[in-house]
Design an enzyme around this catalytic site. Sequence first.
Site, mmCIF file in Angstrom:
data_model
loop_
_atom_site.group_PDB
_atom_site.id
_atom_site.type_symbol
_atom_site.label_atom_id
_atom_site.label_comp_id
_atom_site.label_asym_id
_atom_site.label_seq_id
_atom_site.Cartn_x
_atom_site.Cartn_y
_atom_site.Cartn_z
ATOM 1 N N ARG A 178 23.196 31.447 12.878
ATOM 2 C CA ARG A 178 23.272 30.125 13.511
ATOM 3 C C ARG A 178 23.687 29.055 12.497
ATOM 4 N NH1 ARG A 178 17.753 28.204 15.799
ATOM 5 N NH2 ARG A 178 17.444 27.607 13.626
ATOM 6 N N CYS B 46 16.906 58.506 -8.265
ATOM 7 C CA CYS B 46 16.328 57.217 -7.866
ATOM 8 C C CYS B 46 14.807 57.219 -7.972
ATOM 9 C CB CYS B 46 16.746 56.871 -6.439
ATOM 10 S SG CYS B 46 18.532 56.740 -6.217
ATOM 11 N N ALA C 250 23.240 56.797 -3.852
ATOM 12 C CA ALA C 250 22.829 58.047 -3.217
ATOM 13 C C ALA C 250 23.272 58.204 -1.762
ATOM 14 C CB ALA C 250 21.309 58.201 -3.324
ATOM 15 N N ALA D 248 24.401 72.182 -14.357
ATOM 16 C CA ALA D 248 24.194 72.266 -15.804
ATOM 17 C C ALA D 248 22.722 72.208 -16.201
ATOM 18 C CB ALA D 248 24.974 71.164 -16.503
ATOM 19 N N ARG E 104 19.758 79.433 2.814
ATOM 20 C CA ARG E 104 21.115 78.984 3.132
ATOM 21 C C ARG E 104 22.200 79.899 2.583
ATOM 22 N NH1 ARG E 104 20.533 72.337 2.685
ATOM 23 N NH2 ARG E 104 18.572 72.239 3.864
ATOM 24 N N TYR F 196 14.654 69.840 -2.356
ATOM 25 C CA TYR F 196 14.361 71.217 -1.995
ATOM 26 C C TYR F 196 14.343 72.053 -3.272
ATOM 27 C CZ TYR F 196 15.567 70.114 2.890
ATOM 28 O OH TYR F 196 15.613 69.575 4.146
#
Length: 446
Positions: free
Chosen positions: A442, A49, A302, A40, A76, A67
């Site tokens: 411990r 973040c 994330a 959108a 890709r 990217y």
Amino acid sequence: MRVVKVKKTVVIIGGGAAGMSAASRVKRLKPEWDVKVFEATEWVSHAPCGIPYVVEGISPTEKLMHYPPEVFIKKRGIDLHLNAEVIEVDTGYVRVREKDGEKSYEWDYLVFANGASPQVPAIEGVDLKGVFTADLPPDAVAIREYMEKNRVEDVVIVGGGYIGLEMAEAFVAQGKRVTMIVRGERILRRSFDKEVTDIIEEKLKQHVNLRLQEIVLRIEGKDRVEKVVTDAGEYRADLVILATGIKPNIELARQLGVRIGETGAIWTNEKMQTSVENVYAAGDVAETKHVITGRRVWVPLAPPGNKMGYVAGSNIAGKEIHFPGVLGTTVTKFLDVEIGKTGLTETEALKEGYDIRTAFIKASTRPHYYPGGKEIWLKGVVDNETNRLLGVQAVGAEILPRIDAAAAMLMANFTTKDAFFTDLAYAPPFAPVWDPLVVLARVLKF
């Protein structure tokens, strides 16, 4: 005999971490398939973040994209649509509002990866100039532009969670006067036990006007925000950040009749499948299970979001893989005080009905004879019946290696004895011979 490859169309709603992980995984396994992603905004594979660090000025805005779009489109082979809002979802197709009008696209597989949205309080003044949320990269851009065009000295942050804390640091680092208004009795109260938050609150109060147990009634101003009014007082504000939580974007899923889980997010199984055939969900819009309790949880973070997308894409493309669930492992900081957790807090463990014991220790990050050692506090929660480690919290310095090691221990069902005998690395420049995590094991006994 020649094998005929059947081309399928995969539609993914949302181009954030989960969406692009799913898209990339499908294309890796089924390069001949048509993979369409509808985002959108103009931001893809974005890193929300990082918003506080853009606001602080230590990172450029463009770095919030892991990217650029060209990587997904050209390298890709993903059919990526930006500024493309999906407005309708039905069996076999989606309707999308794009720059040149509305279009319909068919799908064989559908992935909801459309994230979550800020919960804006229903009070007067939230629409004034100078009032922002800090949820998506465009928010960081808007905040920076506002600060450049207007005199901003007094900042009010509404909310005491992770976003509120990180945004407080961003403004304190710039020399702003910061007031943080928190509805509850302490910050980060849903994520940490009190003795842990007490330590970071002490640091926070040195730099921030921390107002606990106050309710914001309204935000006032003429042309822009001027003050925030609570049930206990008024606070001058040149800029306001609303950090009052988020909610999953489930409206489109409801159109398709997808089951909404008990957490209010989309129900998924271990393959990230929803209740509707060939429909998946991943990321902040999806619920999963807790590794320790097995209960349904919504943990919009994330790292699991990316992995959920990877799992969804793998299963769509025919490579079966299961998502094991989450521990809710988190870490953040305010200036030089870090805070993190993995697994259950004492409060959560008691709520789940465990018979537990706990320990809270203070240690140093270096041997006493080596310079640079800093204080670290650790809290552990253990199941009395099995000696299984249920959760670890940390606050102070250099907490990340301890929290990450503890997360691995929880995933492997470690007992306190297992944790104690874990062969952790040691050298004086890095850690004491008795690492704080081993000391915690411990003290918890076995």
